[in-house]
Design a protein around this motif. Sequence first.
Motif, short mmCIF file in Angstrom:
data_model
loop_
_atom_site.label_atom_id
_atom_site.label_comp_id
_atom_site.label_asym_id
_atom_site.label_seq_id
_atom_site.Cartn_x
_atom_site.Cartn_y
_atom_site.Cartn_z
N GLU A 123 46.76 -39.48 -4.71
CA GLU A 123 47.59 -39.53 -6.06
C GLU A 123 48.75 -39.99 -5.09
OE1 GLU A 123 49.58 -41.13 -9.09
OE2 GLU A 123 46.87 -41.21 -8.15
N ALA A 124 49.09 -38.34 -4.47
CA ALA A 124 50.34 -38.35 -3.63
C ALA A 124 50.78 -39.60 -2.83
CB ALA A 124 50.33 -36.97 -3.19
N VAL A 125 49.74 -39.94 -1.68
CA VAL A 125 49.61 -40.37 -0.91
C VAL A 125 50.43 -42.16 -1.68
CG1 VAL A 125 48.13 -41.77 1.14
CG2 VAL A 125 48.79 -39.28 0.69
N MET A 126 49.81 -42.14 -3.25
CA MET A 126 49.69 -43.86 -3.42
C MET A 126 51.27 -44.24 -3.93
SD MET A 126 47.68 -45.00 -6.68
CE MET A 126 49.03 -43.91 -7.80
N LEU A 127 52.05 -42.74 -4.23
CA LEU A 127 52.93 -43.02 -4.81
C LEU A 127 53.94 -43.15 -3.65
CD1 LEU A 127 53.37 -40.09 -7.10
CD2 LEU A 127 53.11 -42.53 -8.08
N LEU A 128 53.55 -42.55 -2.57
CA LEU A 128 54.50 -42.22 -1.07
C LEU A 128 54.36 -43.50 -1.33
CD1 LEU A 128 53.42 -39.01 1.05
CD2 LEU A 128 55.71 -40.12 0.58
N ASP A 129 53.17 -44.42 -1.03
CA ASP A 129 53.60 -45.79 -0.30
C ASP A 129 54.06 -46.68 -1.25
OD1 ASP A 129 51.99 -45.58 1.76
OD2 ASP A 129 50.08 -45.35 0.96
N GLU A 130 53.96 -45.99 -2.30
CA GLU A 130 54.38 -47.02 -3.66
C GLU A 130 56.61 -47.06 -3.38
OE1 GLU A 130 55.45 -47.22 -8.92
OE2 GLU A 130 53.48 -46.34 -7.65
N PHE A 131 57.06 -45.53 -3.65
CA PHE A 131 58.53 -44.40 -3.74
C PHE A 131 59.16 -45.63 -2.46
CE2 PHE A 131 56.81 -42.26 -7.31
CZ PHE A 131 57.03 -43.07 -8.10
N TYR A 132 58.13 -45.64 -1.13
CA TYR A 132 59.13 -45.08 0.26
C TYR A 132 57.48 -45.66 1.80
CZ TYR A 132 61.09 -41.25 -2.55
OH TYR A 132 62.45 -40.86 -3.28
N PRO A 133 57.61 -46.75 1.20
CA PRO A 133 56.38 -47.67 1.72
C PRO A 133 56.56 -47.74 3.30
CG PRO A 133 58.24 -49.05 0.91
CD PRO A 133 58.28 -47.93 0.27
N THR A 134 56.97 -47.29 3.92
CA THR A 134 57.22 -46.64 5.42
C THR A 134 57.43 -45.99 5.69
OG1 THR A 134 59.29 -47.31 5.33
CG2 THR A 134 58.65 -48.75 5.67
N ILE A 135 57.15 -44.67 4.90
CA ILE A 135 57.65 -43.56 5.91
C ILE A 135 55.71 -42.79 6.63
CG2 ILE A 135 56.46 -42.60 3.66
CD1 ILE A 135 59.08 -40.18 4.21
N LEU A 136 54.70 -43.33 5.73
CA LEU A 136 53.23 -42.56 6.54
C LEU A 136 53.05 -43.42 7.65
CD1 LEU A 136 51.08 -42.08 3.42
CD2 LEU A 136 52.37 -40.46 4.97
N ALA A 137 53.75 -45.36 7.57
CA ALA A 137 53.29 -45.38 8.86
C ALA A 137 54.41 -45.49 10.44
CB ALA A 137 53.53 -46.89 8.40
N GLN A 138 55.38 -44.70 9.68
CA GLN A 138 56.59 -44.25 11.00
C GLN A 138 56.24 -42.78 11.28
OE1 GLN A 138 60.15 -45.57 9.31
NE2 GLN A 138 59.59 -47.37 9.99
N ASN A 139 55.78 -42.07 10.25
CA ASN A 139 55.49 -40.84 10.54
C ASN A 139 54.16 -40.42 10.71
OD1 ASN A 139 55.87 -37.48 10.27
ND2 ASN A 139 57.37 -37.74 9.28
N PRO A 140 53.83 -40.18 11.43
CA PRO A 140 52.47 -39.67 12.11
C PRO A 140 51.66 -38.21 11.83
CG PRO A 140 53.20 -40.37 14.13
CD PRO A 140 54.21 -40.70 13.44
N HIS A 141 52.81 -37.43 11.62
CA HIS A 141 52.42 -36.05 12.44
C HIS A 141 52.23 -35.74 10.04
CE1 HIS A 141 55.04 -32.10 10.69
NE2 HIS A 141 53.88 -31.30 11.60
N LEU A 142 53.55 -36.39 9.15
CA LEU A 142 52.93 -36.44 8.10
C LEU A 142 51.81 -36.47 7.52
CD1 LEU A 142 54.34 -35.61 5.31
CD2 LEU A 142 55.19 -38.00 5.12
N ALA A 143 51.34 -37.92 8.21
CA ALA A 143 50.28 -38.15 7.70
C ALA A 143 48.78 -37.39 7.64
CB ALA A 143 49.23 -39.68 8.12
N PHE A 144 49.01 -36.68 9.38
CA PHE A 144 48.25 -35.55 9.76
C PHE A 144 48.09 -34.68 8.99
CE2 PHE A 144 47.33 -31.75 12.84
CZ PHE A 144 45.77 -32.13 12.79
#
Length: 569
Positions: A404-425
């Motif tokens: 759910e947290a990842v879904m909200l990140l994609d909704e509110f801040y759509p580029t943050i995970l794609a640009q931050n592999p450290h965060l995704a890890f």
Amino acid sequence: MTNTNTSSQTLGSRRITSVIAPTLPPTASESFERGTPSDIAGLPVRVKVSRNRSPDYLTEALELEQPSSASAVPGKRAPLFTTVQGSTFSDSSSSPESGVLTKRNGEKESSGPADEGHPQAAPKPLNLPTQWNQKDKNQTLDISTNGQRITYSGLGEEDKHAGAVRSNYCIPPQCGLFYYEVTIISKGRDGYIGIGFSTQSVQLNRLPGWEENSWGYHGDDGHSFCCSGTGRKYGPSYTTGDVIGCIVNFMSGTISFTKNGVWLGVAFKNAIESIKGDAGLFPSVGLRTPGEIVESNFGQSKFKFDIEHHYKEEKARIWSEINDMPLPTLSAPTDEQADASSDINQLILSYLIHHGYSETAATFQKDTASMRASPGTSVVPFDKEDIRKRQLIRDHIVEGDIDEAVMLLDEFYPTILAQNPHLAFQLKSQRFIELMRTVTTSSNAMDVDSPSAPAPSSAEDDMRSVVSYGQAMQGEFGAFENSLVQNALVETYSLLAYRHPSDSAVSYLLDPANRLLVADVVNRAILKSQNRPAVPAIENVYRQASAVAKELFDGGSGVAAFVKARECL
């Protein structure tokens, strides 16, 4: 004479050269039943090394605070994936000599300094004096096998027949204040006993205090001797049964003594500053006539003197001096110079906003609106909607709902995970752990002899889903040859190796407190993406104070033992 005593041993750790992809062979369930690692071979083994224990009064002094994030959980071991550097996942064109590591596909990645909030390496433990050194003594002295009792065995006819001994380690100035005691088992023929301190350059055929860089309190006449053969009246004489204590204060530079638990006052002022050269200070005892026997206590047993109270008094005195110092006056900032850090209220408000305390921040801002220093003082931007979004994401992570947290990140801040592999890890590693937590709960339910217990096939399917997710992580992050990433993956996957992970050697991975670390990393990443400070200003002030204390500690200053930033909170 050179101190040839060796320091405590160090253990080398085996370097992991590959990351093991999680698999579930047909016989894996047998390994789970035994509760032993199956296919996670080569995991690093942490061995607790026994070091000389510091006396109780020094435990707090030598507990060095690190300039790390306030979000760290004290006293708990965090998973490796929560401390992997963000720069580990950043491409770089720097040379290998500058600390750049290489991906398996030939690209490069940086292994630069740790991100804000990640703890630094632990400082090297300090060695404290614990016994007398068999290899740093005069031949007229015999030392017991435990290194505490000293017996004079010389002729004892002239001054040149005296013998002295030093401790196994010098006193680290970082402890701020050091104390040891000596019990007079027998004064012998004349009681020519000297107790005190000396540097390693001092010869061992004289009593402490008779040579340069040597200080002593003598038992036959109660005189104190400072770097010469001429003494002065200091305290009472001492004899069989008396307990003499020695205090060196690296903050004030003084040396003092106690007798039978009573402080005798300062014997030597500015003693530390008068040491010639860059020499360490050692506890030292000297004997002169037959029959003299003494026994030391470096903290192995309770002291006769209340050194803890004395330590607290000295600490209170120093804090009083600090608090009495006048603070510099800050002029009101102009429009061009306005800065939130110039107003303590703005420092507090920025902290509340950073961590998502929206209602508290709104109330605080309203209550302090009339207290601003001047119209030119800046006001921290306040966007309640942004705080609500960040807090919502944080709440889901803290509850363990990573999807759910990842879904909200994609909704509110759509580029943050794609640009931050450290965060995704970090998010995916935590999700793996949450999946294992679910499987563990199901496995425990299977152990209960109940009609409602889930079917074995369901638990096996859940386990295969977890393994499948781990393999997907391996495919995404296994290409990084950085040992930090590889070790973090191996550590996380090791949960698969146990039938009951919650009772295993890696049970700390399942600690819910680790969710807070991940939630803070996500919060900082969001703020960085908005070009806002990743760390609130008030935390930077705390870190700066901690860093200054660490520099003082590393430089051998006794100040760091008495003054710690956390005590100001």
